[in-house]
Design a protein around this motif. Structure first.
Motif, PDB file in Angstrom:
ATOM      1  N   GLN A   8       7.020  21.858  67.101  1.00 37.28           N
ATOM      2  CA  GLN A   8       6.776  20.352  67.097  1.00 37.28           C
ATOM      3  C   GLN A   8       7.958  19.916  67.645  1.00 37.28           C
ATOM      4  O   GLN A   8       8.109  18.475  67.779  1.00 37.28           O
ATOM      5  CB  GLN A   8       6.336  19.780  65.667  1.00 37.28           C
ATOM      6  N   VAL A   9       9.082  20.650  67.983  1.00 36.17           N
ATOM      7  CA  VAL A   9      10.523  20.000  68.466  1.00 36.17           C
ATOM      8  C   VAL A   9      10.664  20.957  69.632  1.00 36.17           C
ATOM      9  O   VAL A   9      10.562  22.082  69.631  1.00 36.17           O
ATOM     10  CB  VAL A   9      11.337  20.200  67.481  1.00 36.17           C
ATOM     11  N   TRP A  10      10.997  20.029  70.676  1.00 39.74           N
ATOM     12  CA  TRP A  10      11.094  20.934  72.142  1.00 39.74           C
ATOM     13  C   TRP A  10      12.263  20.408  72.691  1.00 39.74           C
ATOM     14  O   TRP A  10      12.513  19.006  73.173  1.00 39.74           O
ATOM     15  CB  TRP A  10      10.069  20.574  73.172  1.00 39.74           C
ATOM     16  N   PRO A  11      13.359  21.282  72.732  1.00 40.16           N
ATOM     17  CA  PRO A  11      14.749  20.663  73.473  1.00 40.16           C
ATOM     18  C   PRO A  11      14.325  20.459  74.846  1.00 40.16           C
ATOM     19  O   PRO A  11      13.511  21.102  75.443  1.00 40.16           O
ATOM     20  CB  PRO A  11      15.658  21.904  73.074  1.00 40.16           C
ATOM     21  N   THR A  12      14.926  19.490  75.410  1.00 38.43           N
ATOM     22  CA  THR A  12      14.692  19.218  76.696  1.00 38.43           C
ATOM     23  C   THR A  12      15.958  19.245  77.793  1.00 38.43           C
ATOM     24  O   THR A  12      17.031  18.889  77.193  1.00 38.43           O
ATOM     25  CB  THR A  12      13.908  17.931  76.933  1.00 38.43           C
ATOM     26  N   GLY A  74      23.270  19.798  82.350  1.00 33.92           N
ATOM     27  CA  GLY A  74      24.476  20.462  81.820  1.00 33.92           C
ATOM     28  C   GLY A  74      25.102  20.115  80.219  1.00 33.92           C
ATOM     29  O   GLY A  74      25.907  20.453  79.706  1.00 33.92           O
ATOM     30  N   THR A  75      24.147  19.263  79.899  1.00 36.34           N
ATOM     31  CA  THR A  75      24.681  18.658  78.731  1.00 36.34           C
ATOM     32  C   THR A  75      23.969  19.001  77.345  1.00 36.34           C
ATOM     33  O   THR A  75      24.153  18.746  76.069  1.00 36.34           O
ATOM     34  CB  THR A  75      24.650  17.139  78.496  1.00 36.34           C
ATOM     35  N   CYS A  76      22.899  19.998  77.586  1.00 43.73           N
ATOM     36  CA  CYS A  76      22.123  20.404  76.448  1.00 43.73           C
ATOM     37  C   CYS A  76      22.850  21.831  75.580  1.00 43.73           C
ATOM     38  O   CYS A  76      23.374  22.449  76.316  1.00 43.73           O
ATOM     39  CB  CYS A  76      20.779  20.910  76.915  1.00 43.73           C
ATOM     40  N   GLY A  77      22.726  21.666  74.310  1.00 47.61           N
ATOM     41  CA  GLY A  77      22.988  22.971  73.690  1.00 47.61           C
ATOM     42  C   GLY A  77      21.914  23.383  72.882  1.00 47.61           C
ATOM     43  O   GLY A  77      21.372  22.461  72.054  1.00 47.61           O
ATOM     44  N   GLU A 119      23.710  25.583  85.046  1.00 42.58           N
ATOM     45  CA  GLU A 119      23.628  24.000  85.149  1.00 42.58           C
ATOM     46  C   GLU A 119      24.910  23.694  84.162  1.00 42.58           C
ATOM     47  O   GLU A 119      25.072  22.393  84.251  1.00 42.58           O
ATOM     48  CB  GLU A 119      22.427  23.530  84.602  1.00 42.58           C
ATOM     49  N   GLY A 120      25.381  24.446  83.473  1.00 44.54           N
ATOM     50  CA  GLY A 120      26.329  24.063  82.272  1.00 44.54           C
ATOM     51  C   GLY A 120      25.798  23.900  80.642  1.00 44.54           C
ATOM     52  O   GLY A 120      26.693  23.654  79.949  1.00 44.54           O
ATOM     53  N   ASN A 121      24.673  24.314  80.690  1.00 48.22           N
ATOM     54  CA  ASN A 121      24.047  24.038  79.195  1.00 48.22           C
ATOM     55  C   ASN A 121      24.395  25.081  78.566  1.00 48.22           C
ATOM     56  O   ASN A 121      24.702  26.298  78.932  1.00 48.22           O
ATOM     57  CB  ASN A 121      22.395  23.999  79.169  1.00 48.22           C
ATOM     58  N   ARG A 122      24.611  25.016  77.225  1.00 48.82           N
ATOM     59  CA  ARG A 122      25.366  25.880  76.235  1.00 48.82           C
ATOM     60  C   ARG A 122      24.063  26.490  75.360  1.00 48.82           C
ATOM     61  O   ARG A 122      23.305  25.767  74.742  1.00 48.82           O
ATOM     62  CB  ARG A 122      26.228  25.420  75.164  1.00 48.82           C
ATOM     63  N   TRP A 123      24.224  27.801  75.372  1.00 48.20           N
ATOM     64  CA  TRP A 123      23.096  28.483  74.578  1.00 48.20           C
ATOM     65  C   TRP A 123      23.511  29.630  73.688  1.00 48.20           C
ATOM     66  O   TRP A 123      24.359  30.413  74.167  1.00 48.20           O
ATOM     67  CB  TRP A 123      22.051  29.558  75.525  1.00 48.20           C
ATOM     68  N   SER A 124      23.153  29.339  72.477  1.00 45.18           N
ATOM     69  CA  SER A 124      23.688  30.133  71.267  1.00 45.18           C
ATOM     70  C   SER A 124      22.530  30.921  70.779  1.00 45.18           C
ATOM     71  O   SER A 124      21.403  30.433  70.508  1.00 45.18           O
ATOM     72  CB  SER A 124      24.535  29.347  70.065  1.00 45.18           C
ATOM     73  N   PHE A 125      22.467  32.284  70.700  1.00 46.29           N
ATOM     74  CA  PHE A 125      21.583  33.261  70.216  1.00 46.29           C
ATOM     75  C   PHE A 125      22.006  33.882  69.194  1.00 46.29           C
ATOM     76  O   PHE A 125      23.342  34.414  69.064  1.00 46.29           O
ATOM     77  CB  PHE A 125      21.097  34.147  71.307  1.00 46.29           C
TER      78      PHE A 125
END
Length: 133
Positions: A8-12, A74-77, A119-125
């Motif tokens: 129900q929550v989708w990062p965009t 590029g501003t999403c984390g 694109e500059g987005n940050r991804w933490s796994f």
């Protein structure tokens, strides 16, 4: 035990080159391109599903006066749960992800790493699934 509801929550995200970002997220991280709606050379909307559940939505950046969901590329984390952070780190770096943090063990029992997409987005796994409700 009941089945949990669908996400129900989708990062965009917005992207300067949405087609390239989609390819990267599929190749580097293992997202699945569930839906991609082109608009000429642009992407009007895309849904990338994370195989264990959830996902992200994205599209091409457009001029602010014509974009009802104007976001700076590029501003999403985003934090994403994975059972194999070390294997995914190897896959992501082989695909060209910029390393922000090599795999490490956290104080709360998770194994995590962080990278940046083209694109500059940050991804933490990591393995941390959040606290129970």
């Amino acid at each position: 035990m009941s089945t949990p509801p669908p996400p129900q929550v989708w990062p965009t995200l917005r992207a300067r080159d949405a087609h390239a970002l989609i390819r990267f997220l599929v190749d580097a991280f293992g997202f699945e391109a569930t839906a991609v709606y082109p608009d000429g050379d642009l992407v009007a909307h895309a849904q990338l599903s994370w195989p264990p559940g959830g996902g992200v939505m994205l599209g091409s950046v457009r001029p602010a006066d014509t974009d009802r969901w104007a976001l700076e590329p590029g501003t999403c984390g985003v934090y994403v749960v994975t059972d194999d952070p070390d294997g995914l780190f190897a896959r992501a770096t082989a695909a060209g992800a910029e390393v922000l943090q090599e795999p490490y063990d956290t104080d709360h029992g998770s194994r995590d790493f962080a990278v940046r997409d083209p694109e500059g987005n940050r991804w933490s796994f990591g393995t941390y699934r959040g606290e129970p409700r």
